[in-house]
Design a protein around this motif. Structure first.
Motif, PDB file in Angstrom:
ATOM      1  N   GLU A 264       1.868  -6.626   4.762  1.00 43.34           N
ATOM      2  CA  GLU A 264       0.766  -6.951   4.061  1.00 43.34           C
ATOM      3  C   GLU A 264       0.589  -7.679   3.067  1.00 43.34           C
ATOM      4  O   GLU A 264       0.127  -8.705   2.671  1.00 43.34           O
ATOM      5  CB  GLU A 264      -1.004  -5.735   4.653  1.00 43.34           C
ATOM      6  CG  GLU A 264      -1.862  -6.892   5.030  1.00 43.34           C
ATOM      7  CD  GLU A 264      -1.729  -7.131   6.051  1.00 43.34           C
ATOM      8  OE1 GLU A 264      -2.528  -8.431   6.477  1.00 43.34           O
ATOM      9  OE2 GLU A 264      -1.318  -6.442   7.346  1.00 43.34           O
ATOM     10  N   CYS A 265       0.251  -6.957   2.065  1.00 38.07           N
ATOM     11  CA  CYS A 265      -0.223  -8.161   0.555  1.00 38.07           C
ATOM     12  C   CYS A 265       0.842  -8.623  -0.105  1.00 38.07           C
ATOM     13  O   CYS A 265       1.126  -8.723  -1.547  1.00 38.07           O
ATOM     14  CB  CYS A 265      -0.456  -7.689  -0.373  1.00 38.07           C
ATOM     15  SG  CYS A 265      -0.534  -5.589  -1.044  1.00 38.07           S
TER      16      CYS A 265
ATOM     17  N   LYS B 218      -3.128   1.068  -0.618  1.00 39.03           N
ATOM     18  CA  LYS B 218      -4.814   0.326  -1.072  1.00 39.03           C
ATOM     19  C   LYS B 218      -4.942  -0.830   1.067  1.00 39.03           C
ATOM     20  O   LYS B 218      -5.977  -0.637   0.747  1.00 39.03           O
ATOM     21  CB  LYS B 218      -4.619  -1.214  -1.824  1.00 39.03           C
ATOM     22  CG  LYS B 218      -5.271  -2.256  -2.018  1.00 39.03           C
ATOM     23  CD  LYS B 218      -5.105  -3.707  -1.271  1.00 39.03           C
ATOM     24  CE  LYS B 218      -4.356  -4.274  -2.017  1.00 39.03           C
ATOM     25  NZ  LYS B 218      -4.276  -5.356  -1.252  1.00 39.03           N
ATOM     26  N   CYS B 219      -3.908  -1.690   1.223  1.00 42.11           N
ATOM     27  CA  CYS B 219      -4.041  -2.613   2.790  1.00 42.11           C
ATOM     28  C   CYS B 219      -5.052  -1.277   3.687  1.00 42.11           C
ATOM     29  O   CYS B 219      -5.136  -1.366   4.765  1.00 42.11           O
ATOM     30  CB  CYS B 219      -3.075  -2.838   3.220  1.00 42.11           C
ATOM     31  SG  CYS B 219      -2.269  -4.085   2.114  1.00 42.11           S
TER      32      CYS B 219
ATOM     33  N   CYS C  25       1.063  -0.638   2.350  1.00 42.58           N
ATOM     34  CA  CYS C  25       0.340   0.631   0.868  1.00 42.58           C
ATOM     35  C   CYS C  25      -0.905   1.360   1.458  1.00 42.58           C
ATOM     36  O   CYS C  25      -1.625   0.558   1.811  1.00 42.58           O
ATOM     37  CB  CYS C  25       0.883  -0.730  -0.827  1.00 42.58           C
ATOM     38  SG  CYS C  25      -0.937  -1.717  -0.129  1.00 42.58           S
TER      39      CYS C  25
ATOM     40  N   CYS D  16       5.055  -4.500   0.389  1.00 43.66           N
ATOM     41  CA  CYS D  16       3.555  -3.570   1.512  1.00 43.66           C
ATOM     42  C   CYS D  16       4.004  -5.110   2.745  1.00 43.66           C
ATOM     43  O   CYS D  16       3.904  -6.005   2.544  1.00 43.66           O
ATOM     44  CB  CYS D  16       2.396  -4.219   1.041  1.00 43.66           C
ATOM     45  SG  CYS D  16       1.098  -3.440   2.210  1.00 43.66           S
TER      46      CYS D  16
HETATM   47 ZN    ZN Z   1      -0.005  -3.615   0.387  1.00 41.58          ZN
END
Ligand code: ZN
Ligand code: SF4
Ligand code: ZN
Length: 318
Positions: A289-290, A301-302, A299, A287
């Motif tokens: 971001e994370c 979740k993000c 992802c 992902c």
């Molecule tokens: Zn993520």
């Protein structure tokens, strides 16, 4: 009740799908043998594995931990560690957290709790409240919870240095999921459902389900005969109508066809094995971001956290 099939003592339970009558002691041993057979049949664990066991504190996860702990004593090099995810659901998680704490300390298994709040910045109660305020109630709360918990468990397993993540899905959970995937025509999830999900990304801890061939009813009995604490609280968000319908349908079918849930498991395994290039089908990225494994750029979740943060900041546009 008849005599136990193995030792001729008074039987306390009957298995409709095999025709066996069992006393409590032979029943416990037979469930443990069955879990060992599942582990061997699907090569779920290696002797050198460090296994993070997902322990919610409910009957399934405490049963899984108890059985793996017994089996571990036969494989000196396998190491168990327990991880619990605290979603942050008031009047629900508190009791099972206590049970997870007491059973892991009794078995002397290292145990760590990870909360949604610390990992993602929101309790689950807050996630749902925020989404509801904003009129997001298209999916059931369980789908958001499951999404966040899958990521949390992967983070927890990595943190514990685990080579496998063991979850307590039983025969009932799994056969319901298989039917739900078919009814939703969800091809990707169908490929991901099964006793083992391999390492499909360097940041993904392979998942194994050692209880996948144990019916839920036998897990309740195992927990009862082993004197494990039984969680009495019900999650206030437990209202997955789709799963409830499938559960009721399969339980009804089972009355006249006792092997039906096993058949669902077997046909799903056969279908999955047809996809020889399974790993390629499921290839994941990190992902942006994370860094957690995902099939998209950002992802899920993000994506969810982004929406929650925008709603909180008043900048979310529909
Ligand atoms: Zn993520
Ligand atoms: Fe999460 Fe649903 Fe389970 Fe509640 S019932 S803990 S919302 S998955
Ligand atoms: Zn017996």
């Amino acid at each position: 009740m008849a005599k136990c099939f193995y030792c001729r003592n008074q039987a306390v339970t009957f298995r409709p799908y095999s025709g066996e009558y069992l006393c409590s002691s032979c029943f416990l041993k037979s469930v443990e043998r069955k879990v060992q057979r599942t582990i061997n049949k699907y090569s779920l664990l290696e002797e050198t594995d460090i296994v993070a066991v997902a322990v919610s504190g409910g009957k399934d996860s405490l049963t899984l931990l108890t059985i793996l702990n017994k089996l571990e004593q036969r494989f000196n090099e396998t190491k168990l560690t327990a991880v619990t995810i605290d979603e942050g659901i008031k009047n629900y998680r508190e009791e099972s957290l206590k049970f997870a704490e007491s059973v892991t300390s009794e078995l002397k298994i290292p145990h760590k709790v990870y909360s949604f709040k610390k990992l993602f910045g929101y309790d689950f109660d807050e996630v749902i409240e925020t989404l509801r305020e904003y009129g997001f109630d298209k999916s059931s709360p369980c789908s958001y919870c499951g999404l966040l918990r899958r990521v949390a468990l992967n983070i927890a397993a990595k943190d514990a240095g685990a080579t496998k993540l063991a979850t307590a899905h039983n025969l009932d959970d799994e056969s319901q999921t298989v039917i739900m995937n078919f009814l939703r025509a969800d091809y990707i999830r169908a490929l991901r459902t099964g006793p083992k999900l391999e390492k499909i990304h360097p940041g993904f801890i392979p998942r194994v389900k050692p209880l996948i061939e144990i019916p839920e009813r036998e897990i309740i009995l195992y927990a009862y005969f082993s004197k494990l604490p039984l969680h009495s609280q019900t999650c206030p968000y437990a209202q997955d109508a789709f799963r409830n319908d499938v559960r009721a349908f399969l339980n009804k079918m089972e009355l006249t066809r006792p092997e039906v849930k096993y058949n669902i498991l077997h046909i799903n395994n056969r279908l999955r094995s047809v996809y020889m290039n399974l790993e390629a089908q499921l290839s994941l990225n990190a992902c942006i971001e994370c860094g957690e494994p995902t099939s998209q750029e950002l992802c899920k979740k993000c994506q969810l956290l982004k929406i929650l943060n925008q709603i909180k900041a008043g900048t979310h546009k529909t």
